[in-house]
Design a protein around this motif. Structure first.
Motif, PDB file in Angstrom:
ATOM      1  N   MET A 140     -52.074 -10.185  43.533  1.00 42.68           N
ATOM      2  CA  MET A 140     -52.178  -8.902  44.236  1.00 42.68           C
ATOM      3  C   MET A 140     -52.963  -9.096  45.535  1.00 42.68           C
ATOM      4  SD  MET A 140     -52.965  -6.322  41.077  1.00 42.68           S
ATOM      5  CE  MET A 140     -52.958  -4.948  42.200  1.00 42.68           C
ATOM      6  N   TYR A 141     -52.600  -8.337  46.513  1.00 47.15           N
ATOM      7  CA  TYR A 141     -53.287  -8.393  47.804  1.00 47.15           C
ATOM      8  C   TYR A 141     -54.410  -7.363  47.843  1.00 47.15           C
ATOM      9  CZ  TYR A 141     -49.322 -11.173  49.249  1.00 47.15           C
ATOM     10  OH  TYR A 141     -48.370 -12.137  49.359  1.00 47.15           O
ATOM     11  N   ALA A 142     -55.538  -7.803  48.476  1.00 46.36           N
ATOM     12  CA  ALA A 142     -56.682  -6.872  48.604  1.00 46.36           C
ATOM     13  C   ALA A 142     -56.352  -5.815  49.644  1.00 46.36           C
ATOM     14  CB  ALA A 142     -57.942  -7.635  48.991  1.00 46.36           C
ATOM     15  N   ALA A 143     -56.782  -4.617  49.358  1.00 48.42           N
ATOM     16  CA  ALA A 143     -56.532  -3.509  50.290  1.00 48.42           C
ATOM     17  C   ALA A 143     -57.343  -3.708  51.575  1.00 48.42           C
ATOM     18  CB  ALA A 143     -56.882  -2.179  49.627  1.00 48.42           C
ATOM     19  N   CYS A 144     -56.744  -3.436  52.701  1.00 45.14           N
ATOM     20  CA  CYS A 144     -57.419  -3.576  54.009  1.00 45.14           C
ATOM     21  C   CYS A 144     -58.192  -2.302  54.301  1.00 45.14           C
ATOM     22  CB  CYS A 144     -56.377  -3.829  55.088  1.00 45.14           C
ATOM     23  SG  CYS A 144     -57.118  -4.065  56.730  1.00 45.14           S
ATOM     24  N   ASN A 145     -59.526  -2.462  54.393  1.00 43.61           N
ATOM     25  CA  ASN A 145     -60.387  -1.291  54.645  1.00 43.61           C
ATOM     26  C   ASN A 145     -60.818  -1.179  56.118  1.00 43.61           C
ATOM     27  OD1 ASN A 145     -60.368  -0.516  51.924  1.00 43.61           O
ATOM     28  ND2 ASN A 145     -61.984  -2.024  51.434  1.00 43.61           N
ATOM     29  N   ALA A 146     -60.141  -1.913  57.051  1.00 43.97           N
ATOM     30  CA  ALA A 146     -60.509  -1.851  58.473  1.00 43.97           C
ATOM     31  C   ALA A 146     -60.333  -0.436  59.006  1.00 43.97           C
ATOM     32  CB  ALA A 146     -59.640  -2.807  59.273  1.00 43.97           C
ATOM     33  N   PRO A 147     -61.309   0.059  59.846  1.00 47.38           N
ATOM     34  CA  PRO A 147     -61.212   1.423  60.377  1.00 47.38           C
ATOM     35  C   PRO A 147     -60.015   1.575  61.298  1.00 47.38           C
ATOM     36  CG  PRO A 147     -62.977   0.216  61.474  1.00 47.38           C
ATOM     37  CD  PRO A 147     -62.501  -0.644  60.336  1.00 47.38           C
ATOM     38  N   ALA A 148     -59.429   2.688  61.255  1.00 51.70           N
ATOM     39  CA  ALA A 148     -58.267   2.951  62.125  1.00 51.70           C
ATOM     40  C   ALA A 148     -58.709   3.114  63.578  1.00 51.70           C
ATOM     41  CB  ALA A 148     -57.559   4.209  61.646  1.00 51.70           C
ATOM     42  N   GLN A 149     -57.974   2.519  64.541  1.00 44.27           N
ATOM     43  CA  GLN A 149     -58.281   2.642  65.966  1.00 44.27           C
ATOM     44  C   GLN A 149     -57.622   3.890  66.535  1.00 44.27           C
ATOM     45  OE1 GLN A 149     -57.055  -0.958  67.868  1.00 44.27           O
ATOM     46  NE2 GLN A 149     -58.637  -2.218  66.887  1.00 44.27           N
ATOM     47  N   ARG A 150     -58.399   4.572  67.450  1.00 45.99           N
ATOM     48  CA  ARG A 150     -57.858   5.781  68.082  1.00 45.99           C
ATOM     49  C   ARG A 150     -58.026   5.667  69.591  1.00 45.99           C
ATOM     50  NH1 ARG A 150     -61.932   9.401  69.455  1.00 45.99           N
ATOM     51  NH2 ARG A 150     -60.391  11.082  69.555  1.00 45.99           N
ATOM     52  N   GLY A 151     -57.091   6.179  70.378  1.00 43.06           N
ATOM     53  CA  GLY A 151     -57.142   6.138  71.842  1.00 43.06           C
ATOM     54  C   GLY A 151     -57.769   7.404  72.405  1.00 43.06           C
ATOM     55  N   PHE A 152     -57.768   7.475  73.798  1.00 42.51           N
ATOM     56  CA  PHE A 152     -58.315   8.653  74.468  1.00 42.51           C
ATOM     57  C   PHE A 152     -57.320   9.798  74.380  1.00 42.51           C
ATOM     58  CE2 PHE A 152     -60.483   5.159  76.701  1.00 42.51           C
ATOM     59  CZ  PHE A 152     -61.805   5.549  76.508  1.00 42.51           C
ATOM     60  N   THR A 153     -57.855  10.942  74.224  1.00 42.67           N
ATOM     61  CA  THR A 153     -56.999  12.128  74.247  1.00 42.67           C
ATOM     62  C   THR A 153     -56.681  12.489  75.693  1.00 42.67           C
ATOM     63  OG1 THR A 153     -58.857  13.669  74.329  1.00 42.67           O
ATOM     64  CG2 THR A 153     -58.116  12.936  72.143  1.00 42.67           C
ATOM     65  N   LEU A 154     -55.695  13.297  75.880  1.00 43.69           N
ATOM     66  CA  LEU A 154     -55.302  13.727  77.219  1.00 43.69           C
ATOM     67  C   LEU A 154     -56.439  14.461  77.921  1.00 43.69           C
ATOM     68  CD1 LEU A 154     -53.182  14.073  79.415  1.00 43.69           C
ATOM     69  CD2 LEU A 154     -52.373  16.121  78.211  1.00 43.69           C
ATOM     70  N   LEU A 155     -57.183  15.239  77.186  1.00 39.39           N
ATOM     71  CA  LEU A 155     -58.292  15.987  77.775  1.00 39.39           C
ATOM     72  C   LEU A 155     -59.375  15.040  78.296  1.00 39.39           C
ATOM     73  CD1 LEU A 155     -59.663  18.665  78.379  1.00 39.39           C
ATOM     74  CD2 LEU A 155     -60.588  18.658  76.037  1.00 39.39           C
ATOM     75  N   GLU A 156     -59.669  14.004  77.501  1.00 36.69           N
ATOM     76  CA  GLU A 156     -60.688  13.032  77.919  1.00 36.69           C
ATOM     77  C   GLU A 156     -60.243  12.281  79.182  1.00 36.69           C
ATOM     78  OE1 GLU A 156     -62.694  11.909  73.597  1.00 36.69           O
ATOM     79  OE2 GLU A 156     -60.921  10.802  74.321  1.00 36.69           O
ATOM     80  N   VAL A 157     -58.954  11.931  79.242  1.00 34.86           N
ATOM     81  CA  VAL A 157     -58.448  11.255  80.440  1.00 34.86           C
ATOM     82  C   VAL A 157     -58.566  12.146  81.663  1.00 34.86           C
ATOM     83  CG1 VAL A 157     -56.382  10.288  81.520  1.00 34.86           C
ATOM     84  CG2 VAL A 157     -56.910   9.747  79.139  1.00 34.86           C
ATOM     85  N   LEU A 158     -58.213  13.422  81.522  1.00 32.40           N
ATOM     86  CA  LEU A 158     -58.301  14.355  82.638  1.00 32.40           C
ATOM     87  C   LEU A 158     -59.745  14.537  83.102  1.00 32.40           C
ATOM     88  CD1 LEU A 158     -55.711  17.093  81.563  1.00 32.40           C
ATOM     89  CD2 LEU A 158     -55.447  15.313  83.303  1.00 32.40           C
ATOM     90  N   ILE A 159     -60.670  14.597  82.153  1.00 28.68           N
ATOM     91  CA  ILE A 159     -62.091  14.740  82.504  1.00 28.68           C
ATOM     92  C   ILE A 159     -62.579  13.503  83.272  1.00 28.68           C
ATOM     93  CG2 ILE A 159     -64.432  14.867  81.574  1.00 28.68           C
ATOM     94  CD1 ILE A 159     -63.328  16.615  79.324  1.00 28.68           C
ATOM     95  N   ALA A 160     -62.183  12.307  82.809  1.00 31.14           N
ATOM     96  CA  ALA A 160     -62.594  11.069  83.481  1.00 31.14           C
ATOM     97  C   ALA A 160     -62.029  11.003  84.903  1.00 31.14           C
ATOM     98  CB  ALA A 160     -62.137   9.858  82.673  1.00 31.14           C
ATOM     99  N   ILE A 161     -60.765  11.395  85.066  1.00 28.76           N
ATOM    100  CA  ILE A 161     -60.155  11.394  86.395  1.00 28.76           C
ATOM    101  C   ILE A 161     -60.868  12.378  87.313  1.00 28.76           C
ATOM    102  CG2 ILE A 161     -58.067  11.962  87.684  1.00 28.76           C
ATOM    103  CD1 ILE A 161     -56.436  10.893  85.353  1.00 28.76           C
ATOM    104  N   SER A 162     -61.240  13.544  86.783  1.00 30.24           N
ATOM    105  CA  SER A 162     -61.938  14.557  87.586  1.00 30.24           C
ATOM    106  C   SER A 162     -63.295  14.033  88.052  1.00 30.24           C
ATOM    107  CB  SER A 162     -62.103  15.843  86.778  1.00 30.24           C
ATOM    108  OG  SER A 162     -60.844  16.370  86.412  1.00 30.24           O
ATOM    109  N   ILE A 163     -64.006  13.349  87.147  1.00 25.04           N
ATOM    110  CA  ILE A 163     -65.321  12.803  87.506  1.00 25.04           C
ATOM    111  C   ILE A 163     -65.195  11.762  88.606  1.00 25.04           C
ATOM    112  CG2 ILE A 163     -67.272  11.449  86.657  1.00 25.04           C
ATOM    113  CD1 ILE A 163     -66.916  12.844  83.952  1.00 25.04           C
ATOM    114  N   PHE A 164     -64.224  10.853  88.455  1.00 24.23           N
ATOM    115  CA  PHE A 164     -64.030   9.823  89.482  1.00 24.23           C
ATOM    116  C   PHE A 164     -63.608  10.451  90.810  1.00 24.23           C
ATOM    117  CE2 PHE A 164     -63.583   6.769  85.880  1.00 24.23           C
ATOM    118  CZ  PHE A 164     -64.534   5.851  86.305  1.00 24.23           C
ATOM    119  N   ALA A 165     -62.795  11.518  90.764  1.00 25.03           N
ATOM    120  CA  ALA A 165     -62.368  12.181  92.001  1.00 25.03           C
ATOM    121  C   ALA A 165     -63.564  12.810  92.714  1.00 25.03           C
ATOM    122  CB  ALA A 165     -61.316  13.232  91.696  1.00 25.03           C
TER     123      ALA A 165
END
Length: 221
Positions: free
Chosen positions: A1-26
């Motif tokens: 039997m294979y051991a279950a992989c307990n690695a945390p799931a990766q998540r990207g930036f949300t659209l709102l976070e991207v817009l906020i970052a672009i606004s700050i840089f602007a």
């Protein structure tokens, strides 16, 4: 039997976070652009002011050197008068006189005398010029015989007005020279026209520096 992989799931930036970052840089970019524009503008203004001050100092230096070397030698004739050592408002020149002490190259032996004239001339090639140019001209005493044109040097631009006053040996100021005596009147004490004043006052009004006044002692003894 294979051991279950307990690695945390990766998540990207949300659209709102991207817009906020672009606004700050602007916002940062706009602020930096304004700061850069202000710095460039200040540098341009400072450079223009420095150049204006340099030209004014150079003009006063040359005028002072010329007047300190003036000699009582007839240079030209005013209207209806014999040749004089210093003449105002003659032949489109504000001031005309002869000076000594002119330095010549060792390989060009010639007189150390020069006739010097100052004039106020409008520069037709300078678009948007607020005034005229103060021009210094000089030529050798034999230039009129040889037909050689005087050398010219523009000292100041955007000049609104130039006025001269002349101090005689009796410590009286005059707006013109040579002195115009009334018929039968005696010359001022110690003054034997033709001659040169003991001091010359110049008042220059420029668009950049405003009203400037200087008094120069001449070479009159």
């Amino acid at each position: 039997m294979y051991a279950a992989c307990n690695a945390p799931a990766q998540r990207g930036f949300t659209l709102l976070e991207v817009l906020i970052a672009i606004s700050i840089f602007a916002i940062i970019g706009v602020g930096a652009q304004r700061v850069l524009h202000a710095v460039v503008t200040a540098e341009t203004v400072a450079s223009a002011h420095t150049l204006s001050v340099f030209k004014l100092q150079r003009a006063m230096l040359l005028l002072g050197m010329d007047l300190q070397q003036i000699i009582d030698r007839p240079t030209t004739a005013a209207a209806g008068n014999p040749p004089q050592a210093l003449v105002t408002d003659h032949d489109r020149y504000l001031l005309t006189f002869t000076r000594q002490g002119w330095r010549n190259p060792p390989w060009l032996p010639q007189s150390n005398l020069r006739q010097v004239a100052y004039s106020l001339e409008r520069d037709t090639n300078a678009a948007g010029s607020a005034g005229a140019s103060l021009v210094r001209r000089h030529w050798s005493p034999t230039a009129q015989v040889t037909g050689k044109l005087p050398a010219s040097q523009a000292l100041l631009d955007n000049v609104m007005d130039v006025r001269f006053r002349f101090l005689d040996r009796s410590h009286n100021w005059h707006s013109t020279w040579p002195l115009k005596l009334r018929q039968g009147a005696a010359a001022p004490t110690g003054e034997t026209p033709p001659g040169v004043p003991v001091a010359v006052e110049i008042t220059i009004e420029t668009a950049a520096s405003g009203l400037i006044k200087r008094v120069f002692q001449t070479g009159a003894q």
